[in-house]
Design an enzyme around this catalytic site. Sequence first.
Site, PDB file in Angstrom:
ATOM      1  N   ARG A 166     -18.002  39.979  14.422  1.00 27.78           N
ATOM      2  CA  ARG A 166     -18.688  40.023  15.725  1.00 27.78           C
ATOM      3  C   ARG A 166     -17.929  39.287  16.812  1.00 27.78           C
ATOM      4  NH1 ARG A 166     -23.819  37.161  13.889  1.00 27.78           N
ATOM      5  NH2 ARG A 166     -25.191  38.377  15.214  1.00 27.78           N
ATOM      6  N   LYS A 219     -25.562  44.506  13.322  1.00 30.07           N
ATOM      7  CA  LYS A 219     -24.295  44.615  14.052  1.00 30.07           C
ATOM      8  C   LYS A 219     -24.337  45.794  15.036  1.00 30.07           C
ATOM      9  CE  LYS A 219     -20.087  44.932  15.313  1.00 30.07           C
ATOM     10  NZ  LYS A 219     -19.140  44.047  15.898  1.00 30.07           N
ATOM     11  N   ASN A 223     -24.206  45.850  19.514  1.00 26.50           N
ATOM     12  CA  ASN A 223     -23.284  46.567  20.395  1.00 26.50           C
ATOM     13  C   ASN A 223     -23.972  47.687  21.170  1.00 26.50           C
ATOM     14  OD1 ASN A 223     -21.220  44.874  19.900  1.00 26.50           O
ATOM     15  ND2 ASN A 223     -19.980  46.278  18.691  1.00 26.50           N
ATOM     16  N   ARG A 259     -36.668  36.662  34.834  1.00 23.32           N
ATOM     17  CA  ARG A 259     -36.546  37.437  33.577  1.00 23.32           C
ATOM     18  C   ARG A 259     -35.670  38.686  33.735  1.00 23.32           C
ATOM     19  NH1 ARG A 259     -41.214  35.124  33.818  1.00 23.32           N
ATOM     20  NH2 ARG A 259     -42.209  36.778  35.006  1.00 23.32           N
ATOM     21  N   GLY A 270     -15.084  50.451  27.719  1.00 22.06           N
ATOM     22  CA  GLY A 270     -14.014  50.821  26.795  1.00 22.06           C
ATOM     23  C   GLY A 270     -13.975  49.904  25.598  1.00 22.06           C
ATOM     24  N   CYS A 273     -15.105  49.107  20.140  1.00 21.83           N
ATOM     25  CA  CYS A 273     -16.429  49.049  19.505  1.00 21.83           C
ATOM     26  C   CYS A 273     -17.558  49.691  20.304  1.00 21.83           C
ATOM     27  CB  CYS A 273     -16.766  47.598  19.221  1.00 21.83           C
ATOM     28  SG  CYS A 273     -15.510  46.867  18.178  1.00 21.83           S
ATOM     29  N   LYS A 335     -10.524  45.739  29.397  1.00 18.74           N
ATOM     30  CA  LYS A 335     -11.190  44.678  30.164  1.00 18.74           C
ATOM     31  C   LYS A 335     -10.138  43.630  30.521  1.00 18.74           C
ATOM     32  CE  LYS A 335     -13.020  41.970  26.300  1.00 18.74           C
ATOM     33  NZ  LYS A 335     -14.214  41.374  25.718  1.00 18.74           N
TER      34      LYS A 335
HETATM   35  N1  SAJ Z   1     -18.489  45.832  30.534  1.00 14.32           N
HETATM   36  C1  SAJ Z   1     -19.009  46.233  31.754  1.00 14.32           C
HETATM   37  N2  SAJ Z   1     -19.957  45.447  32.348  1.00 14.32           N
HETATM   38  C2  SAJ Z   1     -20.381  44.279  31.784  1.00 14.32           C
HETATM   39  C3  SAJ Z   1     -19.848  43.880  30.537  1.00 14.32           C
HETATM   40  C4  SAJ Z   1     -18.891  44.684  29.928  1.00 14.32           C
HETATM   41  O1  SAJ Z   1     -18.660  47.278  32.309  1.00 14.32           O
HETATM   42  O2  SAJ Z   1     -21.223  43.605  32.400  1.00 14.32           O
HETATM   43  C5  SAJ Z   1     -17.453  46.658  29.880  1.00 14.32           C
HETATM   44  C6  SAJ Z   1     -16.102  45.945  29.771  1.00 14.32           C
HETATM   45  O3  SAJ Z   1     -15.382  46.038  30.974  1.00 14.32           O
HETATM   46  C7  SAJ Z   1     -15.460  46.702  28.621  1.00 14.32           C
HETATM   47  C8  SAJ Z   1     -16.660  47.053  27.738  1.00 14.32           C
HETATM   48  O4  SAJ Z   1     -17.814  46.891  28.542  1.00 14.32           O
HETATM   49  O5  SAJ Z   1     -14.869  47.896  29.068  1.00 14.32           O
HETATM   50  C9  SAJ Z   1     -16.774  46.212  26.487  1.00 14.32           C
HETATM   51  O6  SAJ Z   1     -16.488  44.854  26.764  1.00 14.32           O
HETATM   52  P1  SAJ Z   1     -17.345  43.631  26.184  1.00 14.32           P
HETATM   53  O7  SAJ Z   1     -16.705  42.369  26.606  1.00 14.32           O
HETATM   54  O8  SAJ Z   1     -18.770  43.821  26.510  1.00 14.32           O
HETATM   55  O9  SAJ Z   1     -17.292  43.834  24.599  1.00 14.32           O
HETATM   56  P2  SAJ Z   1     -16.091  44.094  23.554  1.00 14.32           P
HETATM   57  O10 SAJ Z   1     -16.038  45.550  23.241  1.00 14.32           O
HETATM   58  O11 SAJ Z   1     -14.855  43.415  23.967  1.00 14.32           O
HETATM   59  O12 SAJ Z   1     -16.698  43.325  22.265  1.00 14.32           O
HETATM   60  C10 SAJ Z   1     -17.978  43.724  21.767  1.00 14.32           C
HETATM   61  C11 SAJ Z   1     -18.810  42.448  21.608  1.00 14.32           C
HETATM   62  N3  SAJ Z   1     -20.222  42.759  21.399  1.00 14.32           N
HETATM   63  C12 SAJ Z   1     -21.199  42.217  22.140  1.00 14.32           C
HETATM   64  O13 SAJ Z   1     -20.996  41.461  23.061  1.00 14.32           O
HETATM   65  C13 SAJ Z   1     -22.582  42.596  21.771  1.00 14.32           C
HETATM   66  C14 SAJ Z   1     -18.239  41.604  20.474  1.00 14.32           C
HETATM   67  O14 SAJ Z   1     -19.072  40.482  20.209  1.00 14.32           O
HETATM   68  C15 SAJ Z   1     -18.105  42.455  19.213  1.00 14.32           C
HETATM   69  O15 SAJ Z   1     -17.562  41.699  18.138  1.00 14.32           O
HETATM   70  C16 SAJ Z   1     -17.147  43.591  19.524  1.00 14.32           C
HETATM   71  O16 SAJ Z   1     -17.757  44.400  20.548  1.00 14.32           O
HETATM   72  C17 SAJ Z   1     -16.913  44.384  18.246  1.00 14.32           C
HETATM   73  O17 SAJ Z   1     -15.797  44.269  17.707  1.00 14.32           O
HETATM   74  O18 SAJ Z   1     -17.846  45.007  17.737  1.00 14.32           O
END
Ligand code: SAJ
Length: 434
Positions: A166, A219, A223, A259, A270, A273, A335
């Site tokens: 995670r 998990k 996500n 809230r 992107g 995951c 990101k």
């Molecule tokens: N994003 C947005 N707006 C936001 C937050 C994120 O557009 O407010 C976009 C980001 O730019 C990116 C995408 O979402 O393109 C994903 O980025 P992220 O930082 O939200 O997550 P990941 O994919 O880097 O990692 C996620 C995480 N999951 C959660 O936060 C619930 C991480 O903890 C997991 O371990 C990972 O997926 C995984 O490997 O499953």
Amino acid sequence: MSRYSDLLKKINQKSANVCVVGLGYIGLPTALYYASRGLIVHGLDTNEVIIDELREGIIRARERGLVELAENYLSKINLETSYSEVESAEVYVLCLPSPIDKNKRVVTRYLEDSVTKLSETLRKGALILVESTVPVGTTERLAELFGEKGGLKLDKDYWFAHSPERVLPGKVLDELGTNHRLVGGVSERSTELATAFLSSVFEPNNVHPTTARIAEAAKLAENAYRDVNVAYANELARICSVVGIDVNEVIKLANLHPRVKILQPGIGVGGYCLPKDGWLLVESVRDGSFEPRVIPAAREINDSMPAHVFDRIRQINHEILSLKRVVGVLGLSFKPNISDTRNSPSVELIRLLIDAGIDVVVYDPYVDRDFGARRAESLDDLLNICEVVVIGAGHDVIIEQLRESDLDEKVVIDPNNVIPDIQGRVKLYLGISN
Ligand code: SAJ
């Protein structure tokens, strides 16, 4: 002594041979972390290029602290490309891909192949721990396959469990040692052994025993939750775009409510995951007894965002520029501050621009690919060529440099709102909605 107590003892004494299978974004940091905690670690990857590079000390992933950890511990890991070289291991940790295909169906082939090969080579009395994210029920299926292929008996000859990884890309090493770990076996004894193993590496209070199915579902739920929440922000951006108001201002004011915590809309979602894990949750009920609606809708809206940004560029092209101008895209990863371009919305935007016949120039200090566009040598180089500049991934170094650049004549498109203070210093500034 039974095989169970024998393995439990070795795990508790940290004398069990551990093999991490798959040395990618998760497997390599995991193997190094285990080595740093004093475990005997083997690393297996069937891709010879990866192993050759690691043997030379080459680390491709850009993760804070990874190079330093590798400097200290890579030499302690026995790196192998063949299952027959790791048959002495007693704990196997599978960090293999579980992607989706073009029909959004999970591909479990990598895990199945690995489990089949392990069942042919491994000696009796081993624990297999799957860290890859999988649909609910997959770990049980893999455990059965393993037993069938090797003619082995669960709880006697082997134990099988799931512990989803995670960690957040970009903060993998910060989170690896501190995150809560879920661990669920396909039998009680499997859960016990896997819990003992993880507690020998991580803070025991952070290790949470459950069943394999619950660990899988939790998990996926995390996500999909994040994906759905970003989709809400993106849907709001699309609504604000139509009515001509700034979604970021709307969110800032809405989030004053105690809230409400709306996330950041932008160029899209992107990474490895989030774009697939919602589909893995949907896949868990693909027998048709229930049809999820929110998760697929969220996927659709998030996937539509690069096209929305593309439409905005086309619109300004029509309104204030002549059509053949050069468009620059800054930051190509999915990101900020990482080098990972898997499913990057910036890359999808580049594809849309190129397909429309637009000349695209890209720059990213962390990414050495061009995705069919022209690659600028530096940010200044890109600014010299392009009048329209899109900020894809807002790396800190890019933002700092943009703040110091002369942008008077530039049209800056900032879908993720990473540099709103630049307004007034540019010819035109466009966000995701206005
Ligand atoms: N994003 C947005 N707006 C936001 C937050 C994120 O557009 O407010 C976009 C980001 O730019 C990116 C995408 O979402 O393109 C994903 O980025 P992220 O930082 O939200 O997550 P990941 O994919 O880097 O990692 C996620 C995480 N999951 C959660 O936060 C619930 C991480 O903890 C997991 O371990 C990972 O997926 C995984 O490997 O499953």
